[in-house]
Design a protein around this motif. Structure first.
Motif, PDB file in Angstrom:
ATOM      1  N   ALA A  40       0.847  -1.191   0.000  1.00  0.00           N
ATOM      2  CA  ALA A  40       0.000   0.000   0.000  1.00  0.00           C
ATOM      3  C   ALA A  40       0.882   1.240   0.000  1.00  0.00           C
ATOM      4  CB  ALA A  40      -0.904  -0.013   1.227  1.00  0.00           C
ATOM      5  N   ALA A  41       0.530   2.233  -0.812  1.00  0.00           N
ATOM      6  CA  ALA A  41       1.318   3.454  -0.904  1.00  0.00           C
ATOM      7  C   ALA A  41       1.190   4.244   0.388  1.00  0.00           C
ATOM      8  CB  ALA A  41       0.848   4.291  -2.082  1.00  0.00           C
ATOM      9  N   PRO A  42       2.292   4.708   0.954  1.00  0.00           N
ATOM     10  CA  PRO A  42       2.200   5.518   2.169  1.00  0.00           C
ATOM     11  C   PRO A  42       1.544   6.859   1.891  1.00  0.00           C
ATOM     12  CG  PRO A  42       4.444   5.495   1.331  1.00  0.00           C
ATOM     13  CD  PRO A  42       3.673   4.510   0.508  1.00  0.00           C
ATOM     14  N   SER A  43       1.086   7.488   2.954  1.00  0.00           N
ATOM     15  CA  SER A  43       0.410   8.768   2.813  1.00  0.00           C
ATOM     16  C   SER A  43       1.419   9.885   2.593  1.00  0.00           C
ATOM     17  CB  SER A  43      -0.416   9.057   4.064  1.00  0.00           C
ATOM     18  OG  SER A  43      -0.923  10.376   4.035  1.00  0.00           O
ATOM     19  N   LEU A  44       1.059  10.831   1.754  1.00  0.00           N
ATOM     20  CA  LEU A  44       1.913  11.968   1.473  1.00  0.00           C
ATOM     21  C   LEU A  44       2.282  12.709   2.754  1.00  0.00           C
ATOM     22  CD1 LEU A  44       3.168  13.857  -0.739  1.00  0.00           C
ATOM     23  CD2 LEU A  44       1.005  15.123  -0.667  1.00  0.00           C
ATOM     24  N   ARG A  45       1.329  12.903   3.639  1.00  0.00           N
ATOM     25  CA  ARG A  45       1.578  13.692   4.845  1.00  0.00           C
ATOM     26  C   ARG A  45       2.504  12.986   5.825  1.00  0.00           C
ATOM     27  NH1 ARG A  45      -4.519  12.817   6.829  1.00  0.00           N
ATOM     28  NH2 ARG A  45      -4.264  10.826   7.888  1.00  0.00           N
ATOM     29  N   ASP A  46       2.707  11.679   5.653  1.00  0.00           N
ATOM     30  CA  ASP A  46       3.556  10.918   6.570  1.00  0.00           C
ATOM     31  C   ASP A  46       4.964  10.694   6.031  1.00  0.00           C
ATOM     32  OD1 ASP A  46       1.422  10.656   8.371  1.00  0.00           O
ATOM     33  OD2 ASP A  46       0.714   8.811   7.400  1.00  0.00           O
ATOM     34  N   PRO A 391       1.855   8.515  -3.852  1.00  0.00           N
ATOM     35  CA  PRO A 391       1.490   8.278  -2.451  1.00  0.00           C
ATOM     36  C   PRO A 391       0.013   8.563  -2.241  1.00  0.00           C
ATOM     37  CG  PRO A 391       2.741  10.324  -2.693  1.00  0.00           C
ATOM     38  CD  PRO A 391       2.773   9.642  -4.019  1.00  0.00           C
ATOM     39  N   SER A 392      -0.556   7.920  -1.247  1.00  0.00           N
ATOM     40  CA  SER A 392      -1.957   8.201  -0.947  1.00  0.00           C
ATOM     41  C   SER A 392      -2.075   9.639  -0.446  1.00  0.00           C
ATOM     42  CB  SER A 392      -2.480   7.224   0.114  1.00  0.00           C
ATOM     43  OG  SER A 392      -1.826   7.414   1.344  1.00  0.00           O
ATOM     44  N   GLY A 393      -3.240  10.211  -0.675  1.00  0.00           N
ATOM     45  CA  GLY A 393      -3.437  11.602  -0.320  1.00  0.00           C
ATOM     46  C   GLY A 393      -3.256  12.538  -1.493  1.00  0.00           C
ATOM     47  N   VAL A 394      -2.820  12.008  -2.637  1.00  0.00           N
ATOM     48  CA  VAL A 394      -2.744  12.795  -3.869  1.00  0.00           C
ATOM     49  C   VAL A 394      -3.963  12.407  -4.704  1.00  0.00           C
ATOM     50  CG1 VAL A 394      -1.403  13.327  -5.925  1.00  0.00           C
ATOM     51  CG2 VAL A 394      -0.228  12.821  -3.785  1.00  0.00           C
ATOM     52  N   SER A 395      -4.910  13.318  -4.801  1.00  0.00           N
ATOM     53  CA  SER A 395      -6.205  12.969  -5.389  1.00  0.00           C
ATOM     54  C   SER A 395      -6.309  13.288  -6.870  1.00  0.00           C
ATOM     55  CB  SER A 395      -7.325  13.700  -4.640  1.00  0.00           C
ATOM     56  OG  SER A 395      -7.144  15.106  -4.726  1.00  0.00           O
ATOM     57  N   GLY A 396      -5.351  14.056  -7.411  1.00  0.00           N
ATOM     58  CA  GLY A 396      -5.425  14.428  -8.822  1.00  0.00           C
ATOM     59  C   GLY A 396      -5.442  13.220  -9.738  1.00  0.00           C
ATOM     60  N   ARG A 397      -6.176  13.316 -10.823  1.00  0.00           N
ATOM     61  CA  ARG A 397      -6.290  12.208 -11.760  1.00  0.00           C
ATOM     62  C   ARG A 397      -5.718  12.565 -13.132  1.00  0.00           C
ATOM     63  NH1 ARG A 397      -5.706   9.891  -8.154  1.00  0.00           N
ATOM     64  NH2 ARG A 397      -7.153   8.676  -6.878  1.00  0.00           N
ATOM     65  N   THR A 398      -4.914  13.628 -13.151  1.00  0.00           N
ATOM     66  CA  THR A 398      -4.197  14.013 -14.364  1.00  0.00           C
ATOM     67  C   THR A 398      -2.797  14.465 -13.975  1.00  0.00           C
ATOM     68  OG1 THR A 398      -6.226  14.754 -15.453  1.00  0.00           O
ATOM     69  CG2 THR A 398      -4.155  15.527 -16.374  1.00  0.00           C
ATOM     70  N   ALA A 399      -1.797  13.927 -14.666  1.00  0.00           N
ATOM     71  CA  ALA A 399      -0.414  14.350 -14.468  1.00  0.00           C
ATOM     72  C   ALA A 399      -0.015  15.233 -15.641  1.00  0.00           C
ATOM     73  CB  ALA A 399       0.510  13.143 -14.361  1.00  0.00           C
ATOM     74  N   GLU A 400       0.236  16.506 -15.366  1.00  0.00           N
ATOM     75  CA  GLU A 400       0.741  17.412 -16.396  1.00  0.00           C
ATOM     76  C   GLU A 400       2.238  17.169 -16.558  1.00  0.00           C
ATOM     77  OE1 GLU A 400       1.664  22.160 -17.122  1.00  0.00           O
ATOM     78  OE2 GLU A 400       0.639  21.490 -15.299  1.00  0.00           O
ATOM     79  N   VAL A 401       2.685  16.934 -17.775  1.00  0.00           N
ATOM     80  CA  VAL A 401       4.106  16.751 -18.042  1.00  0.00           C
ATOM     81  C   VAL A 401       4.673  18.122 -18.401  1.00  0.00           C
ATOM     82  CG1 VAL A 401       5.840  15.374 -19.227  1.00  0.00           C
ATOM     83  CG2 VAL A 401       3.514  14.477 -18.963  1.00  0.00           C
ATOM     84  N   ILE A 402       5.376  18.722 -17.470  1.00  0.00           N
ATOM     85  CA  ILE A 402       5.802  20.113 -17.598  1.00  0.00           C
ATOM     86  C   ILE A 402       6.798  20.278 -18.738  1.00  0.00           C
ATOM     87  CG2 ILE A 402       7.037  21.981 -16.414  1.00  0.00           C
ATOM     88  CD1 ILE A 402       5.827  20.977 -13.815  1.00  0.00           C
ATOM     89  N   GLY A 403       6.524  21.270 -19.568  1.00  0.00           N
ATOM     90  CA  GLY A 403       7.401  21.577 -20.684  1.00  0.00           C
ATOM     91  C   GLY A 403       7.207  20.712 -21.898  1.00  0.00           C
ATOM     92  N   HIS A 427      11.416  13.439 -17.310  1.00  0.00           N
ATOM     93  CA  HIS A 427      10.096  14.052 -17.318  1.00  0.00           C
ATOM     94  C   HIS A 427       9.839  14.685 -15.949  1.00  0.00           C
ATOM     95  CE1 HIS A 427       9.377  12.022 -21.089  1.00  0.00           C
ATOM     96  NE2 HIS A 427       9.452  10.820 -20.513  1.00  0.00           N
ATOM     97  N   ILE A 428       9.070  15.765 -15.952  1.00  0.00           N
ATOM     98  CA  ILE A 428       8.654  16.413 -14.716  1.00  0.00           C
ATOM     99  C   ILE A 428       7.137  16.438 -14.716  1.00  0.00           C
ATOM    100  CG2 ILE A 428       8.797  18.476 -13.288  1.00  0.00           C
ATOM    101  CD1 ILE A 428      11.318  19.240 -14.889  1.00  0.00           C
ATOM    102  N   TYR A 429       6.522  15.862 -13.688  1.00  0.00           N
ATOM    103  CA  TYR A 429       5.074  15.747 -13.609  1.00  0.00           C
ATOM    104  C   TYR A 429       4.532  16.626 -12.478  1.00  0.00           C
ATOM    105  CZ  TYR A 429       6.445  11.417 -15.989  1.00  0.00           C
ATOM    106  OH  TYR A 429       7.030  10.506 -16.840  1.00  0.00           O
ATOM    107  N   ARG A 430       3.399  17.228 -12.740  1.00  0.00           N
ATOM    108  CA  ARG A 430       2.685  17.980 -11.710  1.00  0.00           C
ATOM    109  C   ARG A 430       1.304  17.374 -11.549  1.00  0.00           C
ATOM    110  NH1 ARG A 430       3.115  23.981 -12.523  1.00  0.00           N
ATOM    111  NH2 ARG A 430       2.001  23.547 -14.448  1.00  0.00           N
ATOM    112  N   VAL A 431       0.964  17.004 -10.310  1.00  0.00           N
ATOM    113  CA  VAL A 431      -0.331  16.395 -10.016  1.00  0.00           C
ATOM    114  C   VAL A 431      -0.936  17.141  -8.843  1.00  0.00           C
ATOM    115  CG1 VAL A 431      -1.591  14.277  -9.473  1.00  0.00           C
ATOM    116  CG2 VAL A 431       0.578  14.150 -10.755  1.00  0.00           C
ATOM    117  N   GLN A 432      -2.175  17.534  -8.964  1.00  0.00           N
ATOM    118  CA  GLN A 432      -2.827  18.241  -7.863  1.00  0.00           C
ATOM    119  C   GLN A 432      -3.037  17.298  -6.683  1.00  0.00           C
ATOM    120  OE1 GLN A 432      -6.428  20.178  -9.179  1.00  0.00           O
ATOM    121  NE2 GLN A 432      -5.299  22.023  -9.739  1.00  0.00           N
ATOM    122  N   ILE A 433      -2.894  17.860  -5.492  1.00  0.00           N
ATOM    123  CA  ILE A 433      -3.097  17.070  -4.268  1.00  0.00           C
ATOM    124  C   ILE A 433      -4.587  16.911  -3.993  1.00  0.00           C
ATOM    125  CG2 ILE A 433      -2.700  17.032  -1.778  1.00  0.00           C
ATOM    126  CD1 ILE A 433      -0.128  18.602  -2.291  1.00  0.00           C
TER     127      ILE A 433
END
Length: 433
Positions: A40-46, A391-403, A427-433
């Motif tokens: 199981a993926a650990p939580s982002l906040r932990d 990690p868990s706690g990242v709810s975004g369902r789209t990864a923007e590939v920056i640049g 690659h650099i990805y941005r995903v909303q929390i």
């Protein structure tokens, strides 16, 4: 003159045993573990944070650098090693390819060129135009490659003489070493003294893509972290060098920013056979591998001393020469520098220790309402498809590939995948929390 230990300039960080343990995380955290695919993926906040020296706030302890704006999170040092400026037009050209700081300059260069163009100088006063009030004169440069030119005792004595003077006027002290401080050929106590006792920021120069070393027969590898010959000419070697330098830096329980040299054309010595010029893609990969491994600044070796495309200032030659043979490398440098500038505030934030999946070398940042994932294929692994588990706690369902003007779908479990065409791909990805 007494040795100026860094304890006189307190830094953020845990005590010795804690920092050394955390430093091990720097080396191991980005490595991927196949077991994570089923765990199981650990939580982002932990997630634990990678040890650091304080990001942009680090520069606040140096009044000259602080007043010049180095403590602004939007600033990231991008340095040209020896590149003369004699006019505002030349200074502005350098800024257009991302340079904001210089080490090495003609003694006749007036301070006004730095002040008028928002550029910075690290070194001694070049002439009488440099005064105590010269705001853009932020640091002192001690000397270059002392470890390669002196015995350890002589080198330390030399740096001891220079260290105090370099800090006059609230400036920081910087020096650069050879890869000797990363090898087992040098006694650990000597290497650690070099790295820890004289400076507020340091670096090592080793031009893996273009020096003859990687093609030596027989190949002699004797580093703190092994670099097999088949991996030597790769972007990953630049990152591994940062890991080794951090090991040396962490030995005293305090951390300083580590900068990385990357050749903008050729780093091979002029007295040895020509190997190759770095390609534009390799240049960008070397820079990104350095950043992923926690480089806090990039220094471009701006000379080419061997091969068919030679020059004392590659950036300047790209400005003034039609069909310059290194134009593509300078253009690639400008592109990756623009990316660094856009992401400076993210890069200046503290990284989180997390493994996204097998075959990856990654850096994870949480900034604002998003996570940022800087990713390359792991050292020694084959290019190709990679799977990421957020990690868990990242709810975004789209990864923007920056640049790259594209996005990738993230499934309901927080997984997504992407491809890496070669060892230098990133690659650099941005995903909303």
């Amino acid at each position: 003159m007494a040795v100026h230990h860094r304890s006189r300039h307190p830094r953020q960080g845990a005590r010795s045993i804690s920092v050394l343990l955390c430093a091990l995380l720097v080396v191991l955290a980005p490595m991927s573990s196949p077991a994570q695919e089923t765990a199981a993926a650990p939580s982002l906040r932990d997630l634990p944070r990678i040890p650091w020296e304080g990001g942009a706030d680090y520069w606040k302890q140096f009044p000259a650098a602080d007043a010049a704006g180095w403590s602004n999170p939007a600033f990231f040092p991008i340095v040209a090693w020896y590149n003369g400026i004699s006019s505002n037009a030349e200074a502005q050209y350098d800024k257009s390819v991302g340079i904001n700081t210089y080490i090495g300059m003609d003694a006749a260069t007036p301070y006004s060129l730095f002040a008028d163009n928002g550029l910075y100088w690290i070194g001694p006063p070049l002439n009488g135009t440099f005064t105590a009030a010269s705001r853009n004169w932020v640091g002192g440069f001690l000397d270059d490659e002392v470890d390669g030119r002196y015995s350890p005792a002589e080198g330390r004595a030399h740096l001891r003489q220079l260290s105090q003077a370099a800090r006059t006027g609230g400036r920081f002290a910087y020096t650069n070493y050879t890869q000797s401080v990363l090898s087992k050929d040098m006694a650990p106590s000597d290497a650690e003294a070099y790295v820890n006792d004289f400076t507020d920021v340091t670096s090592v120069d080793m031009y893996w893509y273009t020096v003859p070393f990687c093609g030596s027969v027989p190949y002699r590898e004797n580093y703190l972290i092994p670099i097999p010959q088949k991996q030597c000419r790769s972007a990953s070697s630049y990152g591994t060098a940062l890991q080794m330098l951090r090991q040396r830096d962490a030995a005293d329980g305090r951390l300083q920013p580590l900068w990385q040299f990357v050749e903008d054309l050729n780093g091979g010595p002029g007295d040895q056979p020509f190997t190759a010029d770095i390609t534009p893609r390799q240049l960008q990969g070397a820079v990104m591998s350095s950043l992923i491994n926690e480089a806090r600044g990039i220094v471009y070796f701006n000379q080419s001393l061997s091969g068919p495309c030679q020059g004392g200032s590659i950036i300047r030659m790209s400005q003034v020469e039609h069909d310059f043979c290194g134009a593509q490398q300078v253009a690639a440098m400008g592109q990756v520098n623009a990316l660094i500038k856009d992401l400076a505030a993210v890069l200046n934030s503290q990284s989180l220790a997390y493994s996204f999946g097998p075959g990856l070398r990654t850096m994870l940042k949480s900034y604002g309402n998003s996570v940022y994932i800087f990713a390359m294929a792991d050292a020694g692994s084959s290019p190709g498809h990679r799977s990421f588990q957020l990690p868990s706690g990242v709810s975004g369902r789209t990864a923007e590939v920056i640049g790259e003007h594209r996005t990738i779908a993230v499934d309901g479990s927080g997984a997504f995948s992407d491809g890496f065409d070669d060892e230098a791909a990133f690659h650099i990805y941005r995903v909303q929390i």
